[in-house]
Design a protein around this motif. Structure first.
Motif, PDB file in Angstrom:
ATOM      1  N   GLN A  58      -4.765   2.034  12.250  1.00 53.23           N
ATOM      2  CA  GLN A  58      -3.324   2.309  12.116  1.00 53.23           C
ATOM      3  C   GLN A  58      -2.172   1.311  12.819  1.00 53.23           C
ATOM      4  OE1 GLN A  58      -2.471   6.425  13.461  1.00 53.23           O
ATOM      5  NE2 GLN A  58       0.007   6.151  13.046  1.00 53.23           N
ATOM      6  N   GLU A  61      -1.821  -1.708  10.584  1.00 54.87           N
ATOM      7  CA  GLU A  61      -0.803  -1.260   9.490  1.00 54.87           C
ATOM      8  C   GLU A  61       0.422  -1.525   9.863  1.00 54.87           C
ATOM      9  OE1 GLU A  61      -1.397  -1.268   6.253  1.00 54.87           O
ATOM     10  OE2 GLU A  61      -3.507  -1.676   6.675  1.00 54.87           O
ATOM     11  N   GLU A  62       0.877  -0.995  11.157  1.00 53.80           N
ATOM     12  CA  GLU A  62       2.146  -1.033  11.732  1.00 53.80           C
ATOM     13  C   GLU A  62       2.332  -2.578  11.887  1.00 53.80           C
ATOM     14  OE1 GLU A  62       1.755   1.322  15.147  1.00 53.80           O
ATOM     15  OE2 GLU A  62       1.809   3.185  14.010  1.00 53.80           O
ATOM     16  N   ARG A  64       1.519  -5.081  10.264  1.00 52.13           N
ATOM     17  CA  ARG A  64       1.405  -5.634   8.783  1.00 52.13           C
ATOM     18  C   ARG A  64       2.907  -5.120   8.319  1.00 52.13           C
ATOM     19  NH1 ARG A  64      -2.365  -7.140   5.328  1.00 52.13           N
ATOM     20  NH2 ARG A  64      -3.975  -6.375   6.596  1.00 52.13           N
ATOM     21  N   GLN A  65       3.454  -4.133   8.430  1.00 46.64           N
ATOM     22  CA  GLN A  65       4.770  -3.615   8.012  1.00 46.64           C
ATOM     23  C   GLN A  65       5.910  -4.022   8.944  1.00 46.64           C
ATOM     24  OE1 GLN A  65       4.789   0.595   7.949  1.00 46.64           O
ATOM     25  NE2 GLN A  65       3.124   0.827   6.445  1.00 46.64           N
ATOM     26  N   ALA A  66       5.730  -4.213  10.168  1.00 38.64           N
ATOM     27  CA  ALA A  66       6.870  -5.023  10.982  1.00 38.64           C
ATOM     28  C   ALA A  66       6.845  -6.446  10.452  1.00 38.64           C
ATOM     29  CB  ALA A  66       6.337  -4.803  12.218  1.00 38.64           C
ATOM     30  N   GLY A  68       6.478  -7.659   7.775  1.00 39.05           N
ATOM     31  CA  GLY A  68       6.796  -7.456   6.116  1.00 39.05           C
ATOM     32  C   GLY A  68       5.662  -8.068   5.301  1.00 39.05           C
ATOM     33  N   LEU A  69       4.605  -7.745   5.665  1.00 38.17           N
ATOM     34  CA  LEU A  69       3.443  -8.346   4.861  1.00 38.17           C
ATOM     35  C   LEU A  69       3.047  -7.085   4.045  1.00 38.17           C
ATOM     36  CD1 LEU A  69       1.320 -10.065   7.623  1.00 38.17           C
ATOM     37  CD2 LEU A  69       2.880 -11.070   5.836  1.00 38.17           C
ATOM     38  N   PRO A  70       2.396  -7.556   2.854  1.00 43.40           N
ATOM     39  CA  PRO A  70       1.851  -6.328   1.862  1.00 43.40           C
ATOM     40  C   PRO A  70       0.803  -5.782   2.648  1.00 43.40           C
ATOM     41  CG  PRO A  70       1.064  -8.678   1.083  1.00 43.40           C
ATOM     42  CD  PRO A  70       2.186  -8.696   2.160  1.00 43.40           C
ATOM     43  N   PRO A  71       0.458  -4.507   1.940  1.00 50.34           N
ATOM     44  CA  PRO A  71      -0.522  -3.876   2.423  1.00 50.34           C
ATOM     45  C   PRO A  71      -1.932  -4.409   2.074  1.00 50.34           C
ATOM     46  CG  PRO A  71       0.213  -2.886   0.591  1.00 50.34           C
ATOM     47  CD  PRO A  71       1.433  -3.724   1.068  1.00 50.34           C
ATOM     48  N   ARG A  72      -3.160  -4.226   2.903  1.00 55.74           N
ATOM     49  CA  ARG A  72      -4.378  -4.721   2.776  1.00 55.74           C
ATOM     50  C   ARG A  72      -4.864  -4.186   1.528  1.00 55.74           C
ATOM     51  NH1 ARG A  72      -8.187  -7.112   6.421  1.00 55.74           N
ATOM     52  NH2 ARG A  72     -10.301  -6.959   5.510  1.00 55.74           N
TER      53      ARG A  72
END
Length: 394
Positions: A58, A61-62, A64-66, A68-72
């Motif tokens: 988790q 993923e946070e 990655r979102q911070a 601005g990257l696309p989800p895995r």
């Protein structure tokens, strides 16, 4: 739990950072390093303050979102190498044999037969290699001196590999493993070919130059000899000898009788015996030999008789060849018609006497036969008297 408590906050932060890096492994290395730069120190400080770290997935993923990257995306399965597959296969086989006591006993039996497999593996490999090299086959197998030497060399190498020897480098181990797999696959056709060659009779036709005992001509045996003179007449009772003065026969060294002959035109076989002139002397070098046909009923040979040649006479070799029979006939005829010295003397003497005798006496001698017998009119002629002769003169 006790193991987690024993770790320091720095170690816990480092382990958490490693898990986060694993969840972000799809990102480029430089971008990942930039994103995780200083994360370990921040996590250590939070742990010192008594905060919990939470779930690494988790947290990744946070981040990655911070950023601005696309989800895995879905993870691609890692590519399994051949070595890994082979290792996995061996492990699965070992687990299967360990499942029951019966399988464990079978595995022990197979382990005791490993030396047999080492030899069989080499034999199968040599068989395939020699077939690929187009080695001549003997009853379906490439058997020769050099093939046996080659097979023995492979057996020695295979046994040493089975014992774990002669494997200085890893690639040789791979070669051994590949050889094992190939030998297992090729063992079935090898055994099938061996069974087929054992159960099925084979006929090998070998053409060899036959060594004929006795006399031979163009590879065929000579069973009789017919000699002809210069004029082409067939000769009988001809005695033949070689350059060393030894008798020439149609028999082999250890044979006591002449070989039989086959007459194709009569579809019959003939037994040979001595020439009639040489029967008492038992000389086999006098030709032509006598022969006798075998009976179709009893299978025994009949009474020997003079052999009949295919050609009774031949043309003369040259104009100078004189027929002996014609020469002998001419000599006999000349002797009958030729001058006889004794007869010529008698005639001369008779002529002289005829001149001295009277005409009547001369006529009487001329009428007398040559054999001395008296002709029918001899009496009448002799009855003439001198008086009658006188009267006749008058």
């Amino acid at each position: 739990m006790n193991a987690s408590v024993s770790l320091t906050n720095a170690q816990r932060a480092e382990a958490f950072t490693t898990e986060v890096r694993a969840h972000l492994s799809d990102l480029p290395a430089d971008e990942l390093d930039e994103l995780l730069d200083g994360l370990g120190a921040d996590l250590t400080e939070r742990l010192n303050e008594g905060d919990a770290l939470g779930d690494a997935a988790q947290y990744a993923e946070e981040l990655r979102q911070a950023a601005g990257l696309p989800p895995r995306g879905p993870e691609k399965p890692a590519k399994v190498t051949v070595a890994e597959k082979f290792t996995s296969l061996k492990q699965r086989a070992a687990d299967w044999f360990d499942a029951t006591p019966g399988r464990q006993g079978f595995r022990g039996l197979m382990a005791s037969l490993r030396p047999v497999w080492w030899v069989l593996r080499a034999v199968v490999g040599a068989w395939v290699a020699l077939l690929l090299l187009r080695h001549p086959l003997v009853n379906g197998f490439p058997i020769s001196f050099w093939s046996l030497v080659f097979t023995l060399g492979l057996i020695i190498v295979s046994v040493q590999w089975g014992r774990g020897r002669w494997l200085p480098q890893q690639w040789i181990v791979r070669v051994r493993d590949i050889a094992n797999v190939a030998a297992v696959i090729l063992t079935v056709p090898f055994l099938a070919a061996g069974w087929a060659n054992i159960s099925t009779p084979h006929y090998d036709y070998v053409v060899e130059e036959a060594s004929t005992q006795g006399l031979a001509h163009n590879g065929g045996q000579v069973t009789n000899i017919y000699a002809y003179d210069c004029a082409g007449n067939l000769l009988d009772s001809v005695r033949l000898y070689d350059q060393d003065g030894k008798p020439i026969t149609t028999m082999g060294e250890d044979e006591s009788t002449a070989p039989d002959s086959w007459v194709q035109a009569e579809d019959r076989s003939y037994a040979h015996s001595f020439n009639p002139a040489a029967r008492d002397a038992e000389a086999w070098n006098v030709f032509p030999l006598s022969n006798a046909p075998y009976s179709d009923v009893t299978g025994e040979a009949g009474t020997p008789a003079a052999a009949q040649p295919q050609k009774r006479e031949l043309p003369p070799l040259s104009r100078d060849c004189v027929d002996p029979a014609a020469s002998a006939e001419g000599s006999a005829h000349g002797a009958e018609e030729g001058d006889n010295p004794a007869a010529e003397g008698d005639i001369t003497e008779g002529a002289k006497q005829g001149e001295e005798s009277t005409p009547a006496e001369g006529a009487t001698r001329q009428q007398q036969p040559a054999d001395g017998s008296t002709p029918p009119d001899a009496t009448t002629t002799s009855a003439v008297t001198p008086a009658n002769q006188t009267t006749a003169r008058q």
